[in-house]
Design a protein around this motif. Sequence first.
Motif, PDB file in Angstrom:
ATOM      1  N   ALA A  45    -127.189-135.661   0.391  1.00 11.56           N
ATOM      2  CA  ALA A  45    -127.972-136.618   1.179  1.00 11.56           C
ATOM      3  C   ALA A  45    -127.060-137.501   2.028  1.00 11.56           C
ATOM      4  O   ALA A  45    -127.352-137.773   3.193  1.00 11.56           O
ATOM      5  CB  ALA A  45    -128.844-137.467   0.263  1.00 11.56           C
ATOM      6  N   VAL A  46    -125.940-137.934   1.446  1.00 18.27           N
ATOM      7  CA  VAL A  46    -124.986-138.756   2.204  1.00 18.27           C
ATOM      8  C   VAL A  46    -124.393-137.938   3.348  1.00 18.27           C
ATOM      9  O   VAL A  46    -124.321-138.408   4.485  1.00 18.27           O
ATOM     10  CB  VAL A  46    -123.872-139.312   1.290  1.00 18.27           C
ATOM     11  CG1 VAL A  46    -122.770-139.977   2.104  1.00 18.27           C
ATOM     12  CG2 VAL A  46    -124.447-140.287   0.271  1.00 18.27           C
ATOM     13  N   ARG A  47    -123.979-136.719   3.057  1.00 15.68           N
ATOM     14  CA  ARG A  47    -123.403-135.854   4.097  1.00 15.68           C
ATOM     15  C   ARG A  47    -124.396-135.573   5.216  1.00 15.68           C
ATOM     16  O   ARG A  47    -124.026-135.497   6.383  1.00 15.68           O
ATOM     17  CB  ARG A  47    -122.957-134.528   3.490  1.00 15.68           C
ATOM     18  CG  ARG A  47    -121.656-134.599   2.766  1.00 15.68           C
ATOM     19  CD  ARG A  47    -121.310-133.215   2.283  1.00 15.68           C
ATOM     20  NE  ARG A  47    -119.994-133.165   1.695  1.00 15.68           N
ATOM     21  CZ  ARG A  47    -119.523-132.093   1.094  1.00 15.68           C
ATOM     22  NH1 ARG A  47    -120.257-130.996   1.006  1.00 15.68           N
ATOM     23  NH2 ARG A  47    -118.316-132.102   0.580  1.00 15.68           N
ATOM     24  N   GLN A  48    -125.662-135.380   4.858  1.00 12.42           N
ATOM     25  CA  GLN A  48    -126.672-135.107   5.871  1.00 12.42           C
ATOM     26  C   GLN A  48    -126.893-136.337   6.755  1.00 12.42           C
ATOM     27  O   GLN A  48    -127.067-136.217   7.960  1.00 12.42           O
ATOM     28  CB  GLN A  48    -127.980-134.677   5.231  1.00 12.42           C
ATOM     29  CG  GLN A  48    -128.995-134.179   6.240  1.00 12.42           C
ATOM     30  CD  GLN A  48    -130.199-133.539   5.564  1.00 12.42           C
ATOM     31  OE1 GLN A  48    -130.322-133.547   4.342  1.00 12.42           O
ATOM     32  NE2 GLN A  48    -131.086-132.995   6.365  1.00 12.42           N
ATOM     33  N   ALA A  49    -126.884-137.522   6.164  1.00 10.72           N
ATOM     34  CA  ALA A  49    -127.093-138.751   6.928  1.00 10.72           C
ATOM     35  C   ALA A  49    -125.899-139.067   7.816  1.00 10.72           C
ATOM     36  O   ALA A  49    -126.062-139.478   8.961  1.00 10.72           O
ATOM     37  CB  ALA A  49    -127.365-139.913   5.985  1.00 10.72           C
ATOM     38  N   VAL A  50    -124.692-138.878   7.289  1.00  9.63           N
ATOM     39  CA  VAL A  50    -123.479-139.237   8.021  1.00  9.63           C
ATOM     40  C   VAL A  50    -122.453-138.111   7.853  1.00  9.63           C
ATOM     41  O   VAL A  50    -121.581-138.174   6.991  1.00  9.63           O
ATOM     42  CB  VAL A  50    -122.893-140.573   7.501  1.00  9.63           C
ATOM     43  CG1 VAL A  50    -121.749-141.046   8.373  1.00  9.63           C
ATOM     44  CG2 VAL A  50    -123.958-141.641   7.414  1.00  9.63           C
TER      45      VAL A  50
END
Length: 144
Positions: free
Chosen positions: A32-37
């Motif tokens: 989720a973090v990688r997808q957001a940023v």
Amino acid sequence: MRTAARPKALVAAWFDFLTEPQRGLAEQLQAAVRQAVPEATETVKWGNLVFGVDDTLLMAIVPFKGHVNLQLFNGSQLPPGMAPLDGSGRGSRSLRCRLGLPIDSVQVQMLVLASVALARRHAAERHQAEPALPDADASGRDLN
């Protein structure tokens, strides 16, 4: 001569030390973090998986026995009501994710994006507040 572990290998090794339920939840948070940023960097610090953006450490995945937290280092400055965040004091807040329950990836991405936007805004304000260095001294000689 010994060399430091490469960040990707260090991150992969970090997941190996987690229990299976912790690993699954931590991998969901990482995704989720990688997808957001996507430009976020990952490293292991203080025994946790830490994410940074623009050379600023912003958040960490912190495993516990019964849950895994997404700790936002600037979480106290985020707008209230974005998510049920745990913590008090001047800085960090944590989103508690229970083992065996799926995460709300949209909520995680919203928190991550808000944290990054806040950090970038503060960095821009600090940059504008810095005094400009003169190109010449009092006698008019060029310092460059």
